[in-house]
Design a protein around this motif. Structure first.
Motif, PDB file in Angstrom:
ATOM      1  N   MET A  57      16.673  -8.929  -8.537  1.00 36.02           N
ATOM      2  CA  MET A  57      15.631  -7.530  -7.818  1.00 36.02           C
ATOM      3  C   MET A  57      14.856  -7.424  -8.256  1.00 36.02           C
ATOM      4  N   ARG A  58      14.094  -7.077  -7.387  1.00 42.59           N
ATOM      5  CA  ARG A  58      12.623  -5.683  -7.863  1.00 42.59           C
ATOM      6  C   ARG A  58      13.359  -4.501  -7.081  1.00 42.59           C
ATOM      7  N   ILE A  59      12.861  -3.779  -7.241  1.00 46.38           N
ATOM      8  CA  ILE A  59      12.874  -1.994  -6.727  1.00 46.38           C
ATOM      9  C   ILE A  59      11.588  -1.289  -7.133  1.00 46.38           C
ATOM     10  N   ALA A  60      10.509  -0.851  -6.685  1.00 46.91           N
ATOM     11  CA  ALA A  60       9.380  -0.347  -7.424  1.00 46.91           C
ATOM     12  C   ALA A  60       9.901   1.650  -6.094  1.00 46.91           C
ATOM     13  N   THR A  61       8.056   2.392  -7.142  1.00 44.18           N
ATOM     14  CA  THR A  61       8.309   3.802  -6.587  1.00 44.18           C
ATOM     15  C   THR A  61       7.048   3.559  -5.902  1.00 44.18           C
ATOM     16  N   TRP A  62       6.098   4.301  -5.126  1.00 41.30           N
ATOM     17  CA  TRP A  62       4.710   4.629  -4.649  1.00 41.30           C
ATOM     18  C   TRP A  62       4.899   5.507  -4.134  1.00 41.30           C
ATOM     19  N   ASN A  63       3.754   6.839  -4.484  1.00 37.20           N
ATOM     20  CA  ASN A  63       3.165   7.858  -3.934  1.00 37.20           C
ATOM     21  C   ASN A  63       1.933   7.422  -3.124  1.00 37.20           C
ATOM     22  N   VAL A  64       2.309   7.248  -1.465  1.00 29.95           N
ATOM     23  CA  VAL A  64       2.130   6.067  -0.690  1.00 29.95           C
ATOM     24  C   VAL A  64       0.638   7.269  -0.025  1.00 29.95           C
ATOM     25  N   ASN A  65       1.027   8.300  -0.232  1.00 28.82           N
ATOM     26  CA  ASN A  65      -0.311  10.211   0.461  1.00 28.82           C
ATOM     27  C   ASN A  65      -0.387   9.435   1.360  1.00 28.82           C
ATOM     28  N   SER A  66       0.379   9.328   2.207  1.00 31.66           N
ATOM     29  CA  SER A  66       0.067   9.581   4.155  1.00 31.66           C
ATOM     30  C   SER A  66       1.207   8.474   4.330  1.00 31.66           C
ATOM     31  N   ILE A  67       1.995   7.738   5.100  1.00 32.85           N
ATOM     32  CA  ILE A  67       1.910   6.445   5.894  1.00 32.85           C
ATOM     33  C   ILE A  67       1.481   5.993   6.743  1.00 32.85           C
ATOM     34  N   ARG A  68       0.818   6.915   7.565  1.00 26.87           N
ATOM     35  CA  ARG A  68      -0.131   6.878   8.301  1.00 26.87           C
ATOM     36  C   ARG A  68      -0.839   5.708   8.356  1.00 26.87           C
ATOM     37  N   SER A  69      -1.402   6.924   7.396  1.00 20.97           N
ATOM     38  CA  SER A  69      -2.606   6.343   7.084  1.00 20.97           C
ATOM     39  C   SER A  69      -3.002   5.324   6.092  1.00 20.97           C
ATOM     40  N   ARG A  70      -1.664   4.727   5.163  1.00 19.85           N
ATOM     41  CA  ARG A  70      -1.907   3.700   4.565  1.00 19.85           C
ATOM     42  C   ARG A  70      -0.711   2.979   4.887  1.00 19.85           C
ATOM     43  N   VAL A  71      -0.388   2.362   5.896  1.00 20.12           N
ATOM     44  CA  VAL A  71       0.758   2.059   6.471  1.00 20.12           C
ATOM     45  C   VAL A  71       0.098   0.290   6.360  1.00 20.12           C
ATOM     46  N   ASP A  72      -1.110  -0.294   6.558  1.00 19.07           N
ATOM     47  CA  ASP A  72      -1.295  -1.387   6.869  1.00 19.07           C
ATOM     48  C   ASP A  72      -1.228  -1.984   4.699  1.00 19.07           C
ATOM     49  N   ARG A  73      -1.793  -1.049   4.283  1.00 23.29           N
ATOM     50  CA  ARG A  73      -1.745  -1.187   3.248  1.00 23.29           C
ATOM     51  C   ARG A  73      -0.099  -1.813   1.527  1.00 23.29           C
ATOM     52  N   VAL A  74       0.841  -0.649   2.981  1.00 20.35           N
ATOM     53  CA  VAL A  74       1.976  -0.761   2.200  1.00 20.35           C
ATOM     54  C   VAL A  74       2.433  -1.849   2.716  1.00 20.35           C
ATOM     55  N   GLU A  75       2.541  -2.437   3.739  1.00 23.06           N
ATOM     56  CA  GLU A  75       3.066  -3.963   4.572  1.00 23.06           C
ATOM     57  C   GLU A  75       2.203  -4.596   3.601  1.00 23.06           C
ATOM     58  N   GLY A  76       0.924  -5.118   3.575  1.00 23.60           N
ATOM     59  CA  GLY A  76       0.453  -6.227   2.628  1.00 23.60           C
ATOM     60  C   GLY A  76       0.640  -6.041   1.198  1.00 23.60           C
ATOM     61  N   TRP A  77       0.965  -4.755   0.292  1.00 22.15           N
ATOM     62  CA  TRP A  77       1.794  -5.298  -0.936  1.00 22.15           C
ATOM     63  C   TRP A  77       2.915  -5.464  -0.956  1.00 22.15           C
ATOM     64  N   LEU A  78       3.853  -5.074   0.739  1.00 18.83           N
ATOM     65  CA  LEU A  78       4.623  -5.501   0.435  1.00 18.83           C
ATOM     66  C   LEU A  78       5.496  -7.362   0.709  1.00 18.83           C
ATOM     67  N   GLU A  79       4.300  -7.496   1.171  1.00 16.37           N
ATOM     68  CA  GLU A  79       3.965  -8.925   1.982  1.00 16.37           C
ATOM     69  C   GLU A  79       3.822  -9.489   0.287  1.00 16.37           C
ATOM     70  N   ARG A  80       3.465  -9.264  -0.180  1.00 13.52           N
ATOM     71  CA  ARG A  80       2.916  -9.869  -1.529  1.00 13.52           C
ATOM     72  C   ARG A  80       3.287  -9.761  -2.815  1.00 13.52           C
ATOM     73  N   SER A  81       4.129  -9.142  -2.854  1.00 10.75           N
ATOM     74  CA  SER A  81       4.931  -7.927  -4.125  1.00 10.75           C
ATOM     75  C   SER A  81       6.625  -8.543  -4.168  1.00 10.75           C
TER      76      SER A  81
END
Length: 264
Positions: free
Chosen positions: A1-25
DNA sequence: ATGGTCGGTGGCCGA
């Protein structure tokens, strides 16, 4: 199991990055901070499509915390008992959310910034941390075998090596003795900074200011932590700070901190 | 070359 924390500094401006990161990680639980969105603004659908359930607490453009999980998400709790507020009306109060995910009690925490030495926001920060310590210590007293992960942006650099130059911070928050004492008190209540042993410093950071070319100059701070209860800490196999995610256009100013847990 | 950023918002503030 893998857990993580990330201050994304706005989910609306970062959602593509967050989704891409989740797909990779291959991450099962992700605690995010500074969503800067209210409930209706949170971009839920793409995350759901990737297989993640979402619990979010956001009131407005300030703060906002969420937990994303693909291993179940139950018993969602907004804030912790007696969590102090600040301001009238309180405008910055979406700072803690908890949920049980795959047997782990996961918390996404956004510790108050404190702003400056002598600022009343620093008193609020210290009060908030003291109440968190009481709450978290209580959870451990109730169930010493609980698997608890206190994940988030702590806005504290606990050690001198956690900032690029201590001289620059002589009159600053994040390194002051009261803040470090507050962090240490939570450690002494039974919680371990589980990533540090696997990501030793100096020069290892989780945050780099957008200003003054901080990232290429390696002027960073280690202020994002996963604090594990004894039962959780004993499962930790490894950890990493995804410094690559800080690179390029559209990056958050924080990098994800990932912790790998052994199967139970 | 001694400055250089983002975000959300609404006509600046917070980090």
């Amino acid at each position: 199991m893998r857990i993580a924390t990330w201050n994304v500094n706005s989910i609306r401006s970062r959602v593509d990055r967050v989704e891409g990161w989740l797909e990779r990680s291959d991450c099962d639980v992700l605690a995010i901070q500074e969503t800067k969105a209210n409930e209706s603004q949170f971009p839920m659908l793409g995350l759901n499509a990737l297989g993640y359930e979402v619990a979010h607490h956001g009131l407005n453009q300030w703060n906002g915390v969420a937990i994303l999980s693909r291993v179940g998400l139950a018993d969602v709790e907004i804030g912790f008992p007696d969590m102090p507020s600040y301001g009238d009306p309180p405008a910055h109060e979406a700072r803690a959310i908890g949920a049980t995910c795959g047997g782990v009690r996961a918390w996404s925490l956004y510790v108050p910034n404190g702003r400056a030495l002598g600022d009343p926001h620093l008193d609020y920060k210290l009060d908030w941390l003291e109440h968190l310590r009481r709450a978290a210590g209580g959870w451990l007293s109730t169930d010493p075998s609980a698997q608890i992960a206190l994940m988030g942006d702590w806005n504290i650099a606990p050690q001198d090596e956690d900032v690029w130059d201590m001289a620059e911070f002589a009159e600053s928050t994040h390194v002051s003795a009261p803040e470090r004492d507050a962090f240490r008190a939570i450690v002494e209540a039974g919680f371990t900074d589980v990533a540090r042993a696997h990501t030793p410093g100096p020069g290892v950071y989780t945050y780099w200011d957008y200003q003054q070319l901080s990232f290429p100059k390696r002027h960073g701070m280690r202020i994002d932590f996963v604090l594990g209860s004894p039962a959780l800490s004993s499962r930790v196999k490894g950890a990493a700070i995804d410094r690559e995610e800080r690179k390029g256009k559209g990056a958050s100013d924080h990098a994800p901190v990932i912790v790998e847990l052994a199967d139970v």
